[in-house]
Write an enzyme that holds these catalytic residues in place. Structure first.
Site, PDB file in Angstrom:
ATOM      1  N   TYR A 129       0.814  -1.208   0.000  1.00 53.19           N
ATOM      2  CA  TYR A 129       0.000   0.000   0.000  1.00 53.19           C
ATOM      3  C   TYR A 129       0.854   1.267   0.000  1.00 53.19           C
ATOM      4  O   TYR A 129       0.332   2.371   0.078  1.00 53.19           O
ATOM      5  CB  TYR A 129      -0.938   0.009   1.222  1.00 53.19           C
ATOM      6  CG  TYR A 129      -2.061  -0.987   1.100  1.00 53.19           C
ATOM      7  CD1 TYR A 129      -1.785  -2.340   0.938  1.00 53.19           C
ATOM      8  CD2 TYR A 129      -3.384  -0.598   1.142  1.00 53.19           C
ATOM      9  CE1 TYR A 129      -2.793  -3.277   0.824  1.00 53.19           C
ATOM     10  CE2 TYR A 129      -4.410  -1.521   1.020  1.00 53.19           C
ATOM     11  CZ  TYR A 129      -4.105  -2.858   0.860  1.00 53.19           C
ATOM     12  OH  TYR A 129      -5.108  -3.772   0.739  1.00 53.19           O
ATOM     13  N   LYS A 176       3.978 -14.749   4.685  1.00 51.04           N
ATOM     14  CA  LYS A 176       4.288 -15.618   3.551  1.00 51.04           C
ATOM     15  C   LYS A 176       5.816 -15.611   3.401  1.00 51.04           C
ATOM     16  O   LYS A 176       6.369 -15.367   2.322  1.00 51.04           O
ATOM     17  CB  LYS A 176       3.578 -15.076   2.294  1.00 51.04           C
ATOM     18  CG  LYS A 176       3.623 -15.992   1.076  1.00 51.04           C
ATOM     19  CD  LYS A 176       2.638 -17.129   1.134  1.00 51.04           C
ATOM     20  CE  LYS A 176       2.811 -18.062  -0.038  1.00 51.04           C
ATOM     21  NZ  LYS A 176       1.973 -19.257   0.024  1.00 51.04           N
ATOM     22  N   ASP A 209      -2.031 -18.283   3.347  1.00 54.08           N
ATOM     23  CA  ASP A 209      -3.027 -19.103   2.632  1.00 54.08           C
ATOM     24  C   ASP A 209      -3.656 -20.132   3.569  1.00 54.08           C
ATOM     25  O   ASP A 209      -4.870 -20.338   3.570  1.00 54.08           O
ATOM     26  CB  ASP A 209      -2.428 -19.763   1.373  1.00 54.08           C
ATOM     27  CG  ASP A 209      -0.976 -20.178   1.525  1.00 54.08           C
ATOM     28  OD1 ASP A 209      -0.357 -19.791   2.526  1.00 54.08           O
ATOM     29  OD2 ASP A 209      -0.464 -20.892   0.657  1.00 54.08           O
ATOM     30  N   ASP A 233      -5.925  -6.643   5.233  1.00 56.76           N
ATOM     31  CA  ASP A 233      -7.114  -6.178   4.516  1.00 56.76           C
ATOM     32  C   ASP A 233      -7.960  -7.379   4.082  1.00 56.76           C
ATOM     33  O   ASP A 233      -9.175  -7.426   4.301  1.00 56.76           O
ATOM     34  CB  ASP A 233      -6.642  -5.368   3.287  1.00 56.76           C
ATOM     35  CG  ASP A 233      -7.707  -4.430   2.777  1.00 56.76           C
ATOM     36  OD1 ASP A 233      -8.795  -4.388   3.375  1.00 56.76           O
ATOM     37  OD2 ASP A 233      -7.454  -3.737   1.778  1.00 56.76           O
TER      38      ASP A 233
END
Ligand code: NAI
Length: 341
Positions: A129, A176, A209, A233
């Protein structure tokens, strides 16, 4: 009961789309709780662009800096083109680094059998972002993911501090780092250092995930969850879907001095102006605001009224399976607040 005769000066950004409808609903509910607020109403977003030629007028930023507290409706951001997100601009300009989103099934609207009560701490100022995007060659675009030790450490500290103060038992860090070894690796390393200072809290790490899948299948295992901006988000919208959807999940953007309270949902252009927006998310965001300004008793009353109101399953907006308007929901809720006097 509200603090006697205390007047709170608070900035209000009604916002775009359903923003004016849901913020006006929240104002009515706060007034019914007895809290006295002197609202300073300012513009931002698509509406401000037409009026002032900018999406974030200086007077809006000055008002928030002066009052230190704001309630905000959602702001529209054009997709793929046009002006940059004003939400992101506001969070960066005012250094509101922690986006806190409580996701609870306590209101009785849930598709799950086990109780859900998690609080999501999303880093609010960096990651993808940061808005650093380039077309480096025709047909090739690049977006930079910025992760710093400073921002990762302070969101981790905010999560662990909150967990400690609220007697929570566990913090999950979501990442991740198996793929983004440097950026998510730094995030994780920073959270681990903070976790080591809080031995009384169980610390776990989960790949994003797997987190998405676990959250759908066994959401009750999550207590406090700390994530970077993008994962935060997405995962918080997923979590919202488990407890009744975006219409009921509140949020707070907190910095060291300033706080802006707003729901997780956007400006919902598909239902704007139809009078059917669910105002509960904004009312609950305003409720977190009441606790922030020392009006916890009034917040308790609104919360209790909401539980009574929702238990009746009358006057619900269409997103909750009902046929009522925003105004009918607000009137029904205010009736319950008055009963609790
Ligand atoms: P959205 O949250 O506005 O809408 C997604 C879906 O949820 C729509 O079907 C909408 O009708 C429904 N929905 C959302 N809030 C609701 C409510 N209170 N009551 C009943 N139904 C509700 O997300 P979308 O469509 O992705 O974004 C629309 C605009 O909002 C975009 O310009 C986006 O950038 C902006 N946005 C702004 C945010 C903010 O100001 N904090 C947050 C998220 C999106």
């Amino acid at each position: 009961m509200a603090q006697k005769d205390k007047v709170h000066k608070i900035t209000l950004i009604p916002g775009d789309g359903i923003g004016p409808e849901v913020t006006s609903a929240a104002r009515k509910v706060l007034a019914a709780s007895g809290v006295i607020i002197d609202w300073e109403i300012v513009d931002a977003g698509a509406g401000a662009l037409q009026k002032y030629g900018t999406t974030l007028p200086d007077e809006t930023v000055e008002s928030i800096k002066k009052n230190k507290v704001a309630l905000k409706g959602p702001l529209t951001t054009p997709i793929g083109e046009g002006f940059k997100s004003v939400n992101v601009q506001l969070r960066k300009t005012l250094d509101l680094y922690a986006n806190i989103r409580p996701v609870r099934s306590a209101l009785g609207i849930t598709f799950q059998h086990k109780p859900i009560d998690m609080v999501i701490f999303r880093e609010n100022t960096e990651d993808l972002y940061a808005g650093l995007e380039y077309e480096i060659a025709p047909g090739v675009a690049q977006s930079l993911k910025i992760i710093t030790e400073k921002a990762s450490t302070r969101i981790a500290r905010a999560a662990f501090e909150w967990a400690t103060q609220n007697k929570r038992k566990m913090v999950h860090a979501v990442h991740k780092a198996n793929i983004m070894k440097k950026s998510d690796g730094l995030f994780l390393e920073s959270v681990r250092k903070v976790a080591a200072e809080y031995p009384q809290i169980t610390y776990k790490e989960i790949i994003v995930d797997n987190c998405a899948m676990q959250m759908v299948m066994r959401p009750e295992q999550f207590d406090v969850v700390v994530l970077g901006n993008l994962y935060g988000d997405i995962i918080s919208d997923l979590a919202a879907g488990l407890v009744g959807g975006l219409g009921v999940v509140p949020g707070a953007n907190i910095g060291d001095e300033i706080a802006i309270f707003e729901s997780v949902h956007g400006s919902a252009p598909d239902i704007a102006g139809k009078g059917v927006a669910n105002p509960i998310a904004t009312i609950l965001s305003a409720n977190i605001m009441l606790r922030h300004i020392g009006e916890g008793k009034a917040a308790d009353k609104i919360q209790a009224a909401l539980v009574l109101f929702l238990a009746e399953k009358k006057h619900l907006t269409p997103d909750l399976g009902g046929h009522s308007t925003t105004d009918e929901l607000v009137d029904g809720l205010i009736e319950k607040i008055k009963m609790l006097r």
